[in-house]
Structure formats: structure tokens, C-alpha cells
Design a protein around this motif. Structure first.
Motif, short mmCIF file in Angstrom:
data_model
loop_
_atom_site.label_atom_id
_atom_site.label_comp_id
_atom_site.label_asym_id
_atom_site.label_seq_id
_atom_site.Cartn_x
_atom_site.Cartn_y
_atom_site.Cartn_z
N LEU A 73 0.78 -1.30 -0.11
CA LEU A 73 -0.16 -0.24 0.04
C LEU A 73 0.78 1.20 -0.09
O LEU A 73 0.37 2.15 -0.76
N ARG A 106 0.40 0.63 -16.00
CA ARG A 106 -0.16 -0.36 -15.36
C ARG A 106 0.63 -1.65 -15.62
O ARG A 106 0.61 -2.37 -14.79
N TYR A 115 3.93 -2.27 -13.74
CA TYR A 115 4.07 -1.94 -12.27
C TYR A 115 5.02 -3.09 -11.70
O TYR A 115 4.64 -4.00 -11.67
N SER A 125 2.57 1.42 -3.40
CA SER A 125 1.40 1.99 -4.42
C SER A 125 1.21 3.43 -4.31
O SER A 125 1.06 4.30 -5.31
N THR A 126 1.02 4.00 -3.02
CA THR A 126 0.62 5.26 -2.76
C THR A 126 1.71 6.34 -3.31
O THR A 126 1.56 7.39 -3.90
N TYR A 172 4.27 5.59 -5.40
CA TYR A 172 4.77 5.74 -6.89
C TYR A 172 3.46 5.64 -7.84
O TYR A 172 3.70 5.05 -8.97
N ARG A 173 2.36 5.98 -7.33
CA ARG A 173 1.28 5.61 -8.30
C ARG A 173 1.13 6.09 -9.57
O ARG A 173 0.51 5.81 -10.34
N THR A 174 1.89 7.34 -9.99
CA THR A 174 1.94 7.77 -11.05
C THR A 174 3.35 7.51 -11.94
O THR A 174 3.35 8.20 -12.96
N GLN A 175 4.23 6.85 -11.40
CA GLN A 175 5.59 6.63 -11.95
C GLN A 175 5.64 5.62 -12.91
O GLN A 175 6.69 5.45 -13.75
N TYR A 176 4.73 4.54 -12.95
CA TYR A 176 4.89 3.32 -13.90
C TYR A 176 3.66 3.31 -14.51
O TYR A 176 2.54 3.37 -14.36
#
Length: 90
Positions: free
Chosen positions: A48, A60, A63, A51-52, A54-58
């Protein structure tokens, strides 16, 4: 009273990772520390947290959590970082 070494049991010498961490760790304003009791959802909390952060760096389909365990992506300071090198220069 419980001291900071009671929970850390990686070897008979429990202080190997904890003492260098307490002695040499220098926190920065951008650091994120996650603290949880062992066996209380550590894997889930690490996933969690990753994911929080690095949510916009990879993308889908690329990931990292699809190919790596949360413990490989979010390290234990006491075990992984300070175990072999008391002053790793992070």
C-alpha cells in the motif's frame, strides 16, 4: 519497559542491525517511515505504501508489484540496510 531491541530477532546478537540504525541514521524531510508490529499486515502495508508513493510513475502493465514482492521494494532498515554496513551513506 520494553527496549527497542526486544522485537528484532534476526540472530542471537539482536543488536547487530538496530544499534547502527539508531547511531548513524540521518532522516531527511522527504523520508517516509512505515512502522508496524511484525505479523500484523506488514506485507500489505508495504504494498500500500509503495502504491501510494509511486502511483503515477509506472504504466499499469509495468508496475513493479506485478513482478516483485513488497518486501523487495520497501526495505527493512534494520535488516537490509544496516546489517552489513553500520554506516551505509544513504
Amino acid at each position: 519497559m520494553m527496549n527497542s531491541y526486544n522485537w528484532c530477532k534476526p540472530s542471537p546478537n539482536k543488536k547487530v542491525g538496530s544499534v547502527p540504525l539508531e547511531t548513524h541514521f540521518q532522516a531527511f524531510d522527504s523520508d517516509v517511515m512505515v512502522a508496524i508490529f511484525p505479523k500484523c499486515g506488514t506485507t500489505w502495508l508495504k504494498a500500500l505504501t509503495f502504491s501510494t508513493l509511486y502511483r503515477t510513475q509506472y504504466a499499469r502493465d509495468e508496475y513493479p508489484l506485478l513482478n516483485f514482492a513488497p518486501h523487495q521494494l520497501v526495505r527493512f532498515l534494520e535488516y537490509d540496510v544496516y546489517w552489513n554496513n553500520p554506516s551505509p551513506g544513504l
